[in-house]
Design an enzyme around this catalytic site. Sequence first.
Site: not given
Lengths: 307, 420
Positions: B316, B54-55, B85, B172, B298
């Site tokens: 990416p 969701l940044r 992240n 991951h 993702d």
Amino acid sequence: MIKHLRSAADLDAATATLILDTAGEMAALAGREVKKLPTLRGRTVVNLFYEDSTRTRISFEAAAKRLSADVINFSAKGSSVSKGESLKDTALTLQAMGADAVVIRHPASGAPHRLAAWVDGSVVNAGDGTHEHPTQALLDAYTMRSRLGRLDGLRVAIVGDVLHSRVARSNVLLLTTLGAEITLVGPPTLIPVDIAAALSPKTKVSYDLDSVLPDMDVVMMLRVQTERMQDSYFPSAREYSRRYGLDLARMRKLPEHAIVMHPGPMNRGMEITPEVADSSRSTIVEQVANGVSARMAVLYLLLGGKA
Amino acid sequence: MTSYLLRGVSLLGAAPTDVHIVDGRISDRSSDPEIIDAAGLVALPGLVDLHTHLREPGREDAETVETGSRSAALGGYTAVFAMANTSPVADTAGVVEQVWRLGREAGLVDVQPIGAVTVGLAGKQLAELGAMASSAAGVRIFSDDGHCVADPRLMRRALEYVKAFDGIIAQHAEEPRLTEGAQMHEGEVSTRLGLTGWPAVAEEAIIARDVLLAEHVGSRLHVCHVSTAGSVEVLRQAKARGVRVTAEVTPHHLLLTDELAASYDPVYKVNPPLRTASDVQALRDALVEGVIDIVATDHAPHAVEDKECEWAYARPGMVGLETALPVVLSVLGERWDLIAERMSRTPARIAGLTGHGTDLSVGSPANLTLVDPSARRVVDPAELASRSRNTPYAGTTLPGRIVATFLRGEPTVLDGKAVK
């Protein structure tokens, strides 16, 4: 005629042959007192170089100037590129300035493909990352044809760091299109996976240079960077040159007529010894001269000159 | 609270029936409801995404909790798990609570934060997993996604430590030394394009190691975005031995292949990379069979300038929330129960998320989505509700249209449009 030269795969046999024939006519010009054609007068060719490569840039510059084009050299160093301008913004700038062709050298594979989407002019790949260098393949093919009289059926060994070599990729594609038989030679760590399937199913791979040499018409040595050693592609420069370097003893295994090529710049003593590089079989200096003719032919044909 | 009557709806493809929604739950009757003509529409339990970026905080230019929530609701989701992240990284109770609160304020889906496994995603030291677990956000899933927890000792400790609060580590799987500088799947196409390869073994080696670690310490392991046929085989064997491992696959790995990189358009650049057609087939089979448990998006929004550049310099990732169900429909066909299992029930169960992924029976929470399976849609990036446009499906026709989504009995999407 095609619009861009991004990959040697852009060329079919007829087009490639037309370029080589045209390069021959351009080479004849080099012997004249006035080495200039008016063909591209008023056209603008931009050399957009994101990597230092004096020899390639000069070669393209000489080619464009002999065709009377206006040449703009745009180097990444000391320009807005170093201030973080994107490739797209640079492309739009060149577009606004009316570039008829952009010759691009770039460290990222595929940069010419991206550029072609953003400019109206022709894009010529002068080396992109570890992808391709199609004008190098054209000048190499031209050199082979001049020395050996043909390309069809020619047996060519390309030796060294194929994995990181844009010269190797373009040569395999172009020479296969023109009927040559390619054998790639190097340590297994430097031969990329699925190379035959990727480029041409007829491509052969060998890890043993000595066994390959007696059957070759051409052996092309690739530059091997000693930095690869740190990344464990091979144990040491000495071991590399012992197994894959071309010295006099190995050169003697070649048939009488075979030639030795190198795209330059050479690591003398690493992949090739000075005695071999300077021998009469070596075409290395000739390749440089042919580079100008081949690039003249490419610019001439892409920009609509008549053959 | 408004009551709703979904008239003529098909529950998971069954014969049309009427479904009442009263006070946030499925009911057998309602008085004076708002009537929604659901003829021809299929009802699924609200979708649950275990893997969303969701940044926010940090890259609000690419996505916010609110825009991402809207994108999720339009995709049929009622719960999404937000990866850690962000900037700052969600490695403290403070950050996870902030994300959780932003999600509640947006009120379009339940936003469940995922906590980082290690401080700053640096792979050196465990983050305060327990503090995140007991925060208001109630974190249960921990992941350094974007980075692999590569240190085997640290991975072992993380797997063990979260047992205290029934946590799960979502890995991951990417051996970092095998993927230095990697740009795309290592194979025929990477060789042709001169792009540094990301070998399948870099994923498979980590999964193989992690299932052994999880088995050794008796912990649960979840594997993010499985992308190779070899990984499927490792998972199959581990599951057969009884290892408590679950795995997800993304919609794009079920549909797209590495050949798309030939355009050098970084909209196709994603990590793990698009693989070969035989990997795609193996992933589809594994999803049907249950070796791969769930589909997770993702969803990875990126600003235009991070994609409109050279391949090697691009970030990416692909957006996916609004296209996930259509892609899965195109891959699995109208196998509604299987879709509900892989996109709603099982992800909710893995996460321990109550109130989601439940069948639409009387008394259940009314978290559901209505799909028109006969509709076809051409994906137009400009129409996405996500703040970012990096969809690999631009111009692709996909089946299925999400007509309505309900979160605890209130519509978040009606007539294919977000209600707020």
